[in-house]
Scaffold this motif. Structure first.
Motif, short mmCIF file in Angstrom:
data_model
loop_
_atom_site.label_atom_id
_atom_site.label_comp_id
_atom_site.label_asym_id
_atom_site.label_seq_id
_atom_site.Cartn_x
_atom_site.Cartn_y
_atom_site.Cartn_z
N ALA A 98 -32.16 -11.03 7.70
CA ALA A 98 -31.02 -10.24 7.73
C ALA A 98 -29.87 -10.83 7.31
N ASN A 99 -30.41 -11.84 6.20
CA ASN A 99 -29.27 -12.65 5.36
C ASN A 99 -28.39 -11.46 4.54
N THR A 100 -27.00 -11.73 4.66
CA THR A 100 -26.28 -10.54 3.83
C THR A 100 -24.93 -11.31 3.33
N LEU A 101 -24.76 -10.91 1.96
CA LEU A 101 -23.42 -11.26 1.45
C LEU A 101 -22.44 -10.28 1.73
N PHE A 102 -21.25 -10.71 2.67
CA PHE A 102 -20.46 -9.81 2.82
C PHE A 102 -19.17 -9.91 1.71
N ALA A 103 -19.28 -8.77 1.12
CA ALA A 103 -18.52 -8.88 -0.26
C ALA A 103 -17.02 -8.35 -0.10
N THR A 104 -16.73 -7.50 0.75
CA THR A 104 -15.37 -6.95 1.10
C THR A 104 -15.26 -6.32 2.28
N GLU A 105 -13.88 -6.38 2.71
CA GLU A 105 -13.62 -5.55 3.87
C GLU A 105 -13.19 -4.06 3.65
N GLU A 141 -36.34 -16.96 -0.90
CA GLU A 141 -35.92 -15.88 -0.20
C GLU A 141 -36.57 -14.49 -0.37
N ALA A 142 -36.98 -13.80 0.33
CA ALA A 142 -37.56 -12.44 -0.16
C ALA A 142 -36.59 -11.47 -0.25
N GLN A 143 -35.09 -11.53 0.42
CA GLN A 143 -34.58 -10.32 0.34
C GLN A 143 -32.88 -10.68 0.58
N LEU A 144 -32.01 -10.43 -0.04
CA LEU A 144 -30.47 -10.53 0.52
C LEU A 144 -30.28 -9.40 0.50
N GLY A 145 -29.00 -9.01 1.52
CA GLY A 145 -28.36 -7.74 1.44
C GLY A 145 -26.91 -8.29 0.79
N VAL A 146 -26.31 -6.91 0.30
CA VAL A 146 -24.94 -7.02 0.29
C VAL A 146 -24.17 -5.93 0.71
N SER A 147 -23.22 -6.45 1.60
CA SER A 147 -22.40 -5.41 2.30
C SER A 147 -20.95 -5.51 2.22
N GLY A 148 -20.46 -4.24 3.13
CA GLY A 148 -18.87 -4.47 3.13
C GLY A 148 -18.46 -3.71 4.41
N GLY A 149 -17.34 -3.04 4.32
CA GLY A 149 -16.67 -2.53 3.09
C GLY A 149 -17.51 -1.69 2.16
N GLU A 150 -16.89 -1.42 1.19
CA GLU A 150 -17.57 -0.83 -0.02
C GLU A 150 -17.82 -1.64 -1.27
N PRO A 151 -18.81 -2.54 -1.57
CA PRO A 151 -18.86 -3.26 -2.52
C PRO A 151 -18.46 -3.00 -3.84
N THR A 152 -18.78 -1.61 -4.21
CA THR A 152 -18.46 -1.16 -5.54
C THR A 152 -16.94 -1.25 -5.91
N ILE A 176 -28.21 -3.81 -2.02
CA ILE A 176 -26.66 -3.40 -1.73
C ILE A 176 -26.32 -1.99 -1.00
N LEU A 177 -25.72 -2.22 -0.05
CA LEU A 177 -25.25 -1.12 0.73
C LEU A 177 -23.90 -0.44 0.08
N SER A 178 -23.85 0.89 -0.36
CA SER A 178 -22.68 1.54 -0.97
C SER A 178 -22.51 2.96 -0.41
N ASN A 179 -21.62 3.40 -0.44
CA ASN A 179 -21.41 5.11 -0.20
C ASN A 179 -21.60 5.86 -1.31
N GLY A 180 -21.78 4.99 -2.48
CA GLY A 180 -22.34 5.89 -3.71
C GLY A 180 -21.12 6.62 -4.50
N ARG A 181 -19.87 6.63 -3.79
CA ARG A 181 -18.92 7.60 -4.45
C ARG A 181 -18.37 7.11 -5.63
N ALA A 182 -18.41 5.71 -6.01
CA ALA A 182 -17.87 5.30 -7.37
C ALA A 182 -18.64 5.54 -8.17
#
Length: 383
Positions: A98-105, A141-152, A176-182
């Motif tokens: 579950a390693n995740t790069l926390f991009a923004t709040e 490393e097999a996988q990294l996540g990117v999360s937030g907030g909304e990274p875009t 990368i987790l994103s709400n896709g709106r951007a």
């Protein structure tokens, strides 16, 4: 993992905030990293595991000692230390799923069940730290996540992060987790959605098959239309897309309709994940609107899962234990809860399926526990 693990230690020799890779001496000798990026793991096997780290083979440089919780830091981890502070934070943990790069709040939605409530502070400083962190992550490393907030919302800075991952970790799957709106703006889709990373998936939530319900869940008027248009822009560019459907009382009744909608309108998606609710952040504030015992939506979930699976759409169930699911859905259930968030209830004692079960979020108390939680027996399930 977004600073999920911390310990306190005596910190010496640091003059600025820094990230360091913790390595055993023999591994450090083979590492291409500069000595000032490494903390040596010493005294292993002496009865004081992880007690002292040093930033140079001679024992000079940055040192950590007297750690309050010695089990938190292990060889291969990346830690952040600050001058004048005893707090040591684990930024990357070797072996974690579950390693995740926390991009923004920051975020442009206010989802009722958000486990990481957004803030409006300028936290653009995170990007420089993440770029440094990527260079310290294990190459295999097999996988990294990117999360937030909304990274875009980071725009080109997110693009720089994607490029850094492609450069330093070309074989690591980036999710990368994103709400896709951007992505409804074709310029953003061109900038980020077609970045050229060889192993990139966008995880985008879709909560309903119509705008009124989806917009109510994310508390943002027009979000459904923007998300849908954003998904089409990603699809046009051949991006990998995983749809995420969080399960709660407001939406479960229409799960079959949503599954039909996904199959008809979004045939390019690579994976659909139905996700149990995490009782953190806004979810706790909105419990009365959101909570439903998972066994009470088992039929609707079954209809949705099999509608997609029987039509060839890869489908999974995250964050739900086997005992709250119909047995027919067990093949779709994944061990998905981050290791540092994961726990089991007292009722799980003696369960013979515990090794394959997702368990529960550690934040789940009795108020969030299904009445169906119980130990399962293999003979019982075979009967």
């Amino acid at each position: 993992m977004n600073l999920a693990l911390h310990t306190h230690a005596r910190v010496e020799g640091i003059k600025a905030v820094g990230l360091y890779k913790v390595l055993k001496p023999e591994e450090a000798a083979r590492s291409p990293l500069a000595a000032d990026r490494v903390l040596l793991w010493e005294h292993e096997g002496s009865g004081y595991a992880g007690g002292v780290f040093a930033g140079a083979p001679q024992g000079a440089g940055v040192t950590l000692s007297g750690m309050r919780d010695q089990a938190v830091i292990q060889p291969g981890d990346v830690v952040r230390v600050r001058p004048g502070s005893s707090l040591v934070s684990v930024m990357y943990r070797r072996g974690s799923r579950a390693n995740t790069l926390f991009a923004t709040e920051r975020c442009n939605s206010r989802c009722l069940m958000c486990s990481q409530p957004p803030r409006v502070d300028d936290d653009s400083w995170r990007v420089a730290e993440l770029l440094e962190l990527v260079e310290l992550v294990d190459a295999d490393e097999a996988q990294l996540g990117v999360s937030g907030g909304e990274p875009t919302l980071l725009g080109e800075d997110l693009g720089r992060l994607i490029d850094a991952c492609a450069r330093h970790l070309p074989d690591t799957h980036l999710h990368i987790l994103s709400n896709g709106r951007a992505f409804a703006d074709a310029r953003v889709a061109n900038l980020l959605g077609d970045r050229g990373h060889p192993h990139l998936t966008w995880g985008v939530p879709l909560y309903a098959d119509h705008a009124a319900l989806h917009d109510a869940v994310v508390d943002a008027h027009g979000a459904f239309d923007e998300t849908l248009q954003g998904l089409y822009e990603l699809g046009r560019r051949g991006a990998r897309v995983e749809l995420r459907v969080v399960l709660h009382a407001m939406t479960v009744e229409r799960l079959p309709q949503l599954a039909s909608y996904i199959y008809r309108r979004l045939p390019f998606v690579d994976h659909v994940a139905f996700m149990g609710l995490e009782p953190m952040g806004y979810a706790k504030m909105n419990r009365e609107r959101l909570w439903i015992d998972p066994i009470d939506y088992g039929d609707a979930l079954s209809d949705a899962v099999f509608h997609l699976a029987h039509r060839g759409v890869p489908t999974s169930i995250y964050n739900l234990s086997h005992c709250v699911l119909p047995e027919s859905l067990w093949p779709f259930a994944r061990q998905s809860i981050s290791d540092w968030k994961n726990s089991f209830a007292p009722e799980c004692a003696g369960c013979e399926l515990i090794d394959r079960c997702s368990g529960f979020f550690a934040s789940s108390g009795p108020a969030w526990r299904s009445r169906a939680v119980r130990p399962l027996r293999l003979l019982e399930t075979a009967a």
